[in-house]
Design a protein around this motif. Structure first.
Motif, mmCIF file in Angstrom:
data_model
loop_
_atom_site.group_PDB
_atom_site.id
_atom_site.type_symbol
_atom_site.label_atom_id
_atom_site.label_comp_id
_atom_site.label_asym_id
_atom_site.label_seq_id
_atom_site.Cartn_x
_atom_site.Cartn_y
_atom_site.Cartn_z
ATOM 1 N N TYR A 224 -9.464 -0.485 3.677
ATOM 2 C CA TYR A 224 -9.445 -1.625 4.590
ATOM 3 C C TYR A 224 -10.826 -1.859 5.169
ATOM 4 O O TYR A 224 -11.501 -0.934 5.623
ATOM 5 C CB TYR A 224 -8.446 -1.350 5.716
ATOM 6 C CG TYR A 224 -8.405 -2.364 6.836
ATOM 7 C CD1 TYR A 224 -8.151 -3.701 6.583
ATOM 8 C CD2 TYR A 224 -8.605 -1.958 8.166
ATOM 9 C CE1 TYR A 224 -8.095 -4.634 7.619
ATOM 10 C CE2 TYR A 224 -8.544 -2.874 9.208
ATOM 11 C CZ TYR A 224 -8.295 -4.212 8.933
ATOM 12 O OH TYR A 224 -8.248 -5.121 9.961
ATOM 13 N N LEU B 228 -7.930 -4.381 1.173
ATOM 14 C CA LEU B 228 -7.786 -5.531 2.064
ATOM 15 C C LEU B 228 -9.100 -5.768 2.787
ATOM 16 O O LEU B 228 -9.619 -4.870 3.469
ATOM 17 C CB LEU B 228 -6.672 -5.280 3.085
ATOM 18 C CG LEU B 228 -6.487 -6.337 4.184
ATOM 19 C CD1 LEU B 228 -6.122 -7.692 3.594
ATOM 20 C CD2 LEU B 228 -5.418 -5.881 5.183
ATOM 21 N N ASN C 190 -5.259 -0.386 -3.380
ATOM 22 C CA ASN C 190 -5.116 -1.686 -2.729
ATOM 23 C C ASN C 190 -6.218 -1.854 -1.692
ATOM 24 O O ASN C 190 -6.392 -1.011 -0.819
ATOM 25 C CB ASN C 190 -3.745 -1.786 -2.058
ATOM 26 C CG ASN C 190 -2.634 -1.584 -3.058
ATOM 27 O OD1 ASN C 190 -2.639 -2.184 -4.125
ATOM 28 N ND2 ASN C 190 -1.677 -0.722 -2.724
ATOM 29 N N GLY D 188 0.790 -1.219 0.000
ATOM 30 C CA GLY D 188 0.000 0.000 0.000
ATOM 31 C C GLY D 188 0.819 1.263 0.000
ATOM 32 O O GLY D 188 0.314 2.327 -0.318
ATOM 33 N N LYS E 81 1.450 -5.023 7.801
ATOM 34 C CA LYS E 81 1.509 -4.095 6.665
ATOM 35 C C LYS E 81 1.799 -2.671 7.125
ATOM 36 O O LYS E 81 2.623 -1.959 6.529
ATOM 37 C CB LYS E 81 0.202 -4.141 5.872
ATOM 38 C CG LYS E 81 0.022 -5.418 5.040
ATOM 39 C CD LYS E 81 -1.265 -5.367 4.238
ATOM 40 C CE LYS E 81 -1.440 -6.628 3.396
ATOM 41 N NZ LYS E 81 -0.429 -6.742 2.332
ATOM 42 N N PRO F 136 -2.851 -0.859 3.333
ATOM 43 C CA PRO F 136 -3.724 -0.807 2.155
ATOM 44 C C PRO F 136 -4.349 0.581 2.024
ATOM 45 O O PRO F 136 -4.423 1.332 3.003
ATOM 46 C CB PRO F 136 -4.787 -1.862 2.470
ATOM 47 C CG PRO F 136 -4.847 -1.895 3.964
ATOM 48 C CD PRO F 136 -3.419 -1.687 4.411
#
Length: 414
Positions: A98, A43, A41, A27, A88, A95
């Motif tokens: 999320y 998630l 991105n 991310g 992450k 991300p």
């Protein structure tokens, strides 16, 4: 909202236990790719066997409408989700979008966009007010409500009729009277199913304490040992002492007790939408109805739970793309089928209106605007939740005041 909060016939039938393959995105990367497209991105957790395909359909439609934006999807099991997001973030690869539960820590670390910054005003105003308020930290919403659950009273119509009860109760006095009469039918029948065991004692406590005008507090202060909570706690004891509940409610857990309701041996019990599917599968001939939870004065109330979508401030050049994605996803034509297929309740006003004709969901949709929530953004809520589960069942034998005092002390100690 973990697997225990899934509901609807489809969600009940699908076991969300498999871990789906991840895409391994990063991310923290810049907004564009080699083709000049902005890459987002995403998630998300797996709610059911349908989850990955549902998101892929959303992404496909969004990318067709926005050819300059690419969305990379990663689906994780609930068991892995929190460790994945933590790893992450620690690696600078959060991300862009999320789907998860707790978010107050992210907001405190200034990692998230305020919700108003990443949706249009029309989308923002479509959310149910109660759910938006639950996404606030210090008066600012940092997450967008995604899916909801609510609770209502399941009533065995046949048992109430046998006991001479003409209508489902709306307040505590009526509930006590009806439950006592049903319990007197004998034959192993209980008037009201009261689960105060460790599985979900905090939920049954909320039903009664909040239904009497109390609360557990807010993001900054827990107020469990508070005079406003005593009426509900004392009413629990009154129900138990009158023989209006099943035997030994202090150690009874919700799930096995609901199984007994489904079998037709309990007059009334608070339940979730999945109970509808459970009855359809295990006792389709059960004569039952679903009504609002009785409260001290009969006013509307439900205990709500929700999951959220949130946007991390990785790259300001992606902000417009994130906004377009959220506005697309929450449009009724996209969001409502997603919610229906997963078996959840919608958190938008337009979604609730679209599903108002669903007979099984209507009692839950009707109470959504009055939903109240656990103070989950309070850093001590986790300790309080554990204290309720381990101590609240003692209200069967201890004084209500002593139990509330002990729970508050354990919560304050962390």
């Amino acid at each position: 909202m973990k697997k225990s909060h899934r509901f609807g016939a489809i969600a009940l039938a699908a076991a969300a236990t498999l871990t789906l393959a991840s895409c391994g995105f990063g991310g923290g990367s810049s907004g564009g790719d080699a083709s000049g497209k902005t890459t987002l991105n995403l998630l998300v957790p797996s709610y059911s066997d349908n989850t990955q395909g549902l998101w892929e359909d959303v992404i496909s439609g969004f990318e067709k409408a926005n050819p300059d934006i690419k969305v990379e999807l990663e689906v994780q099991s609930w068991d892995n989700l929190e460790s994945v997001i933590a790893t992450k973030i620690q690696g600078g690869e959060a991300p862009d979008i999320y789907n998860g539960g707790p978010f107050a820590g992210f907001a405190a670390d200034e990692l998230l966009y305020p919700a108003k910054d990443v949706v249009s005003s029309d989308t923002y105003s479509d959310f149910q007010d109660a759910f938006l308020a639950n996404a606030e930290v210090d008066g600012t919403a940092y997450a967008l409500p995604l899916i909801a659950s609510a609770r209502a009273l399941f009533v065995n119509n046949a048992l109430l009729e046998q006991a001479g009860v003409a209508a489902a109760p709306k307040n505590w006095d009526e509930l006590l009277d009806a439950a006592t009469k049903v319990s007197k039918l004998g034959g192993g029948v209980a008037g009201y199913g009261m689960p105060l065991g460790s599985e979900e004692a905090q939920a049954e406590a909320a039903v009664w304490l909040w239904g009497g005008g109390g609360s557990f507090g807010d993001a900054s202060t827990l107020t469990i040992d508070d005079p406003a909570n005593l009426p509900g706690a004392e009413q629990i004891k009154k129900m138990i002492d009158a023989g209006a509940t099943q035997a030994d409610p202090g150690s009874t857990n919700r799930s096995p007790l609901m199984d007994i309701f489904v079998q037709g041996k309990i007059g009334m019990q608070v339940g979730l939408p999945p109970t509808v599917g459970q009855i359809a599968e295990n006792n389709p001939d059960l004569d039952y109805s679903i009504v609002p939870i009785p409260t001290k004065d009969g006013s509307a109330f439900t205990l709500g739970v929700m999951d959220q979508l949130m946007a991390f401030k990785n790259d300001d050049s992606k902000k417009d793309a994130i906004t377009k994605f959220f506005d697309y996803y929450y449009s009724a034509d996209v969001y409502v089928p997603w919610v229906q297929t997963e078996g959840f309740l919608p958190v938008t006003k337009s979604g609730a209106e679209a599903l108002s004709g669903e007979e099984a969901l209507k009692p839950f949709l009707d109470v959504l605007p009055d939903a109240q929530f656990y103070p989950s953004t309070n850093p001590k809520w986790s300790a309080a939740d554990g204290a309720f589960k381990s101590l609240f069942g003692q209200i069967q034998t201890k004084s209500a005041q002593d139990v509330l005092t002990e729970i508050q002390a354990q919560a304050d100690a962390g």
